[in-house]
Design a protein around this motif. Structure first.
Motif, mmCIF file in Angstrom:
data_model
loop_
_atom_site.group_PDB
_atom_site.id
_atom_site.type_symbol
_atom_site.label_atom_id
_atom_site.label_comp_id
_atom_site.label_asym_id
_atom_site.label_seq_id
_atom_site.Cartn_x
_atom_site.Cartn_y
_atom_site.Cartn_z
ATOM 1 N N SER A 77 1.244 -1.428 0.343
ATOM 2 C CA SER A 77 -0.155 0.102 0.287
ATOM 3 C C SER A 77 1.161 1.606 0.128
ATOM 4 O O SER A 77 2.040 1.557 0.649
ATOM 5 C CB SER A 77 -0.818 0.185 1.122
ATOM 6 N N ARG A 78 0.439 1.383 -0.577
ATOM 7 C CA ARG A 78 1.371 3.190 -1.537
ATOM 8 C C ARG A 78 0.607 4.440 -0.952
ATOM 9 O O ARG A 78 -0.456 4.388 -1.889
ATOM 10 C CB ARG A 78 2.817 3.563 -2.198
ATOM 11 N N MET A 79 1.264 5.785 -1.157
ATOM 12 C CA MET A 79 0.767 6.915 -1.087
ATOM 13 C C MET A 79 0.547 7.084 -3.001
ATOM 14 O O MET A 79 1.102 7.222 -3.572
ATOM 15 C CB MET A 79 1.510 8.062 -0.313
ATOM 16 N N ASN A 80 -0.458 8.065 -3.424
ATOM 17 C CA ASN A 80 -0.937 8.234 -4.340
ATOM 18 C C ASN A 80 -0.907 6.806 -5.583
ATOM 19 O O ASN A 80 -0.685 7.365 -6.578
ATOM 20 C CB ASN A 80 -0.947 8.903 -5.464
ATOM 21 N N ASP A 81 -1.439 5.556 -4.986
ATOM 22 C CA ASP A 81 -1.022 4.608 -6.118
ATOM 23 C C ASP A 81 -2.198 4.316 -7.236
ATOM 24 O O ASP A 81 -3.150 4.146 -7.647
ATOM 25 C CB ASP A 81 -0.945 3.268 -5.365
ATOM 26 N N ARG A 82 -1.349 4.411 -8.425
ATOM 27 C CA ARG A 82 -2.183 4.739 -9.815
ATOM 28 C C ARG A 82 -3.200 3.227 -9.931
ATOM 29 O O ARG A 82 -4.168 3.457 -10.038
ATOM 30 C CB ARG A 82 -1.296 4.578 -11.133
#
Length: 338
Positions: free
Chosen positions: A129-134
């Motif tokens: 899980s990462r920030m602003n993941d496309r």
């Protein structure tokens, strides 16, 4: 080629009964199912999965996406272990698993698009899980079934996810170093945009704040979840005017890199520097010294994510879930008192 009619003839039942056994219809008795399955095995009959899936509008396949290329990710024992958990469930439920192998973010996104638009999979598990993941944003927009291993960056209550309480674990493992008398404690984590890194680092900082110890930004190093990442991080920390006496490392594989670098440079663990880590992969007890680490039950993360996803794919009315897998500290030999 063996057909349904051959199985029906061998067992004395109708072809439609054989079809119902293949579909595991609850109206067929257990004895009949056993008899038909035995004949299928002896005759070497394999159901036409594609034909059955077309009728059921299901591929009986789930996609799995890793945070980086399979090449790189599979160097870290976390990923084979979480895949083992997923594989146990898919095997038991007669599903297949399709693993993303894209080398770049662009390739990974294109692969996920193919999985979704080509109806290759019923749902997808994201092993990060990462920030602003496309990819996460795309799956939400398409309302495609997916589960995250980790805590979503946003829309937490709207995305099914399986995670540990990484903030609490980060705080507990840092407190253990504090309790041993350490006042200069560093943190080595993965990429800053990964939520797992953020949570563990925030727990580390909370423990220092509560103990009224300084939070020094120079003590917080971020690198890849690889041995090389650990080596690079410790080299930076040892160049500081006041190197740390204790280090919280966010991943066991990184810890191996830290240990090997310290040994080469003539430092003794835990006499000179104490080390605590996360994940409790099998290598953590084989190192010298054996690592004190947080057991996050990686296998269970895989099992529960697969169960949650398959449940979502089988019904349109499954509410979103937050599944927290408990953690515990495994105390070994990498920590000494001050």
């Amino acid at each position: 080629m063996v057909t349904i009619k051959d199985v029906a003839k061998a067992t004395g039942v109708s072809p439609s009964t054989v079809s119902r056994v293949i579909a595991d219809n609850p109206r067929i008795s257990l004895d009949t199912k056993k008899k038909v399955r035995k004949a299928m095995k002896e005759l070497g009959y394999h159901p036409n999965v594609n034909a059955r899936n077309l009728v059921a509008k299901s591929t009986k396949t789930i996609g799995v996406v890793m945070p980086s290329s399979a090449d790189k990710s599979l160097q870290n024992p976390f990923f084979p272990e979480v895949l083992r958990g997923i594989g146990t469930v898919t095997h038991d439920m007669q599903y297949s698993m399709m693993l993303s192998s894209g080398g770049t973010e662009e390739e990974m996104f294109a692969e996920v698009e193919r999985m979704v638009y080509g109806s290759y999979v019923d749902g997808i598990i994201l092993l990060y899980s990462r920030m602003n993941d496309r990819i996460t944003n795309f799956l939400r927009e398409k309302d495609f079934p997916f589960v995250i291993v980790g805590k979503p960056y946003d829309y937490v209550s709207e995305i099914t996810h399986v995670d540990n309480d990484n903030y609490k674990a980060g705080k507990e493992i840092t407190n253990y170093l504090i309790d041993q008398g350490h006042e200069h404690i560093a943190f080595i984590g993965g990429s800053r945009d990964l939520i797992v890194t953020m949570d563990r680092e925030n727990g580390y900082k909370a423990a220092l704040n509560e103990a009224e110890l300084p939070v020094c930004e120079a003590y917080c190093i971020h690198s890849e979840f690889l041995q090389s990442g650990g080596r690079e991080a410790i080299e930076k920390l040892l160049q500081l005017e006041h190197p740390p006496t204790g280090i919280v490392v966010s991943d066991d594989l990184m810890s191996l890199g830290v240990l090997s670098a310290l040994e080469k440079l003539g430092y003794d663990v835990p006499t000179d520097i104490s080390l605590v880590s996360f994940n409790n992969v099998y290598l953590s007890e084989l190192t010298s010294p054996a690592l004190t680490t947080v057991d996050i039950q990686i296998y269970q993360l895989g099992v529960q994510s697969a169960k949650a996803l398959i449940e979502k794919t089988q019904s349109d009315f499954v509410p979103e879930k937050r599944i927290i897998i408990p953690h515990e500290i495994v105390y070994r030999d990498s920590v000494g008192g001050r």
